[in-house]
Design a protein around this motif. Sequence first.
Motif, mmCIF file in Angstrom:
data_model
loop_
_atom_site.group_PDB
_atom_site.id
_atom_site.type_symbol
_atom_site.label_atom_id
_atom_site.label_comp_id
_atom_site.label_asym_id
_atom_site.label_seq_id
_atom_site.Cartn_x
_atom_site.Cartn_y
_atom_site.Cartn_z
ATOM 1 N N ARG A 7 0.827 -1.211 0.000
ATOM 2 C CA ARG A 7 0.000 0.000 0.000
ATOM 3 C C ARG A 7 0.865 1.266 0.000
ATOM 4 N NH1 ARG A 7 -4.855 -0.045 3.978
ATOM 5 N NH2 ARG A 7 -5.656 -1.333 2.311
ATOM 6 N N GLU A 8 1.949 1.269 0.786
ATOM 7 C CA GLU A 8 2.850 2.422 0.823
ATOM 8 C C GLU A 8 3.574 2.600 -0.513
ATOM 9 O OE1 GLU A 8 4.268 2.689 5.441
ATOM 10 O OE2 GLU A 8 4.992 0.995 4.241
ATOM 11 N N ALA A 9 4.003 1.502 -1.121
ATOM 12 C CA ALA A 9 4.667 1.569 -2.423
ATOM 13 C C ALA A 9 3.705 2.110 -3.481
ATOM 14 C CB ALA A 9 5.182 0.195 -2.832
ATOM 15 N N ALA A 10 2.456 1.666 -3.436
ATOM 16 C CA ALA A 10 1.452 2.138 -4.388
ATOM 17 C C ALA A 10 1.240 3.640 -4.269
ATOM 18 C CB ALA A 10 0.135 1.396 -4.164
ATOM 19 N N SER A 11 1.201 4.127 -3.057
ATOM 20 C CA SER A 11 1.009 5.558 -2.844
ATOM 21 C C SER A 11 2.216 6.356 -3.332
ATOM 22 C CB SER A 11 0.711 5.791 -1.366
ATOM 23 O OG SER A 11 1.423 6.804 -0.823
ATOM 24 N N GLN A 12 3.422 5.838 -3.138
ATOM 25 C CA GLN A 12 4.637 6.514 -3.609
ATOM 26 C C GLN A 12 4.699 6.559 -5.133
ATOM 27 O OE1 GLN A 12 8.168 4.633 -2.139
ATOM 28 N NE2 GLN A 12 8.068 5.648 -0.152
ATOM 29 N N ILE A 15 0.191 4.362 -8.240
ATOM 30 C CA ILE A 15 -0.559 3.278 -8.877
ATOM 31 C C ILE A 15 -1.356 2.557 -7.797
ATOM 32 C CG2 ILE A 15 1.051 2.975 -10.799
ATOM 33 C CD1 ILE A 15 2.307 0.640 -9.328
ATOM 34 N N THR A 16 -2.167 1.593 -8.203
ATOM 35 C CA THR A 16 -2.978 0.868 -7.229
ATOM 36 C C THR A 16 -2.148 -0.184 -6.502
ATOM 37 O OG1 THR A 16 -3.654 -0.811 -8.814
ATOM 38 C CG2 THR A 16 -5.044 1.157 -8.661
ATOM 39 N N SER A 17 -2.591 -0.549 -5.321
ATOM 40 C CA SER A 17 -1.896 -1.588 -4.564
ATOM 41 C C SER A 17 -2.013 -2.939 -5.273
ATOM 42 C CB SER A 17 -2.431 -1.676 -3.138
ATOM 43 O OG SER A 17 -3.806 -1.936 -3.141
ATOM 44 N N ARG A 18 -3.082 -3.140 -6.009
ATOM 45 C CA ARG A 18 -3.251 -4.379 -6.780
ATOM 46 C C ARG A 18 -2.166 -4.501 -7.847
ATOM 47 N NH1 ARG A 18 -2.993 -8.925 -7.715
ATOM 48 N NH2 ARG A 18 -4.298 -10.042 -9.149
ATOM 49 N N MET A 19 -1.813 -3.376 -8.480
ATOM 50 C CA MET A 19 -0.771 -3.391 -9.502
ATOM 51 C C MET A 19 0.595 -3.694 -8.874
ATOM 52 S SD MET A 19 -1.096 -3.134 -12.669
ATOM 53 C CE MET A 19 0.115 -3.411 -13.916
ATOM 54 N N VAL A 20 0.865 -3.132 -7.698
ATOM 55 C CA VAL A 20 2.122 -3.428 -6.997
ATOM 56 C C VAL A 20 2.160 -4.909 -6.633
ATOM 57 C CG1 VAL A 20 3.551 -2.932 -4.981
ATOM 58 C CG2 VAL A 20 2.320 -1.074 -6.107
ATOM 59 N N ASN A 21 1.053 -5.449 -6.173
ATOM 60 C CA ASN A 21 0.968 -6.873 -5.843
ATOM 61 C C ASN A 21 1.257 -7.729 -7.075
ATOM 62 O OD1 ASN A 21 0.420 -8.908 -3.870
ATOM 63 N ND2 ASN A 21 -1.482 -9.317 -4.969
ATOM 64 N N TYR A 22 0.704 -7.336 -8.217
ATOM 65 C CA TYR A 22 0.952 -8.045 -9.467
ATOM 66 C C TYR A 22 2.445 -8.013 -9.808
ATOM 67 C CZ TYR A 22 1.234 -8.889 -14.466
ATOM 68 O OH TYR A 22 1.601 -9.360 -15.688
ATOM 69 N N TYR A 23 3.080 -6.856 -9.667
ATOM 70 C CA TYR A 23 4.516 -6.736 -9.931
ATOM 71 C C TYR A 23 5.320 -7.660 -9.011
ATOM 72 C CZ TYR A 23 3.720 -2.501 -12.772
ATOM 73 O OH TYR A 23 3.319 -1.598 -13.724
ATOM 74 N N CYS A 24 4.927 -7.750 -7.756
ATOM 75 C CA CYS A 24 5.619 -8.625 -6.803
ATOM 76 C C CYS A 24 5.489 -10.090 -7.213
ATOM 77 C CB CYS A 24 5.056 -8.445 -5.400
ATOM 78 S SG CYS A 24 5.431 -6.855 -4.645
ATOM 79 N N VAL A 25 4.274 -10.517 -7.527
ATOM 80 C CA VAL A 25 4.020 -11.909 -7.896
ATOM 81 C C VAL A 25 4.791 -12.290 -9.151
ATOM 82 C CG1 VAL A 25 2.228 -13.507 -8.724
ATOM 83 C CG2 VAL A 25 1.769 -12.010 -6.790
ATOM 84 N N SER A 26 4.874 -11.367 -10.103
ATOM 85 C CA SER A 26 5.557 -11.675 -11.364
ATOM 86 C C SER A 26 7.069 -11.477 -11.287
ATOM 87 C CB SER A 26 4.963 -10.848 -12.504
ATOM 88 O OG SER A 26 5.156 -9.470 -12.257
ATOM 89 N N GLY A 27 7.579 -11.046 -10.124
ATOM 90 C CA GLY A 27 9.021 -10.911 -9.942
ATOM 91 C C GLY A 27 9.632 -9.665 -10.562
ATOM 92 N N ARG A 28 8.824 -8.647 -10.802
ATOM 93 C CA ARG A 28 9.319 -7.439 -11.466
ATOM 94 C C ARG A 28 9.877 -6.401 -10.501
ATOM 95 N NH1 ARG A 28 5.081 -5.470 -15.692
ATOM 96 N NH2 ARG A 28 6.769 -4.013 -16.061
ATOM 97 N N ILE A 29 9.715 -6.619 -9.189
ATOM 98 C CA ILE A 29 10.300 -5.713 -8.194
ATOM 99 C C ILE A 29 11.459 -6.438 -7.536
ATOM 100 C CG2 ILE A 29 9.931 -4.379 -6.104
ATOM 101 C CD1 ILE A 29 6.997 -4.120 -6.897
#
Length: 65
Positions: A7-12, A15-29
């Motif tokens: 949630r904090e990363a999304a706010s920074q 973008i949405t927290s769902r998009m950050v979660n997607y990036y995490c799951v796909s290994g892009r962060i």
Amino acid sequence: MEYISVREAASQWGITSRMVNYYCVSGRIQGAQKIGNMWVVPKNAAKPADGRRKQTDKSTIVRKG
């Protein structure tokens, strides 16, 4: 290493927290980790490029008309 929540990363990143979660799951962060059922992102991690949009050099675009 310091971590922040999805949630904090999304706010920074604006973008949405769902998009950050997607990036995490796909290994892009780089360095993101799953602790229990929650993802944490390194505090200094860079926002991944949006793969849905083509990266172009706007100085080479020629418009007709």
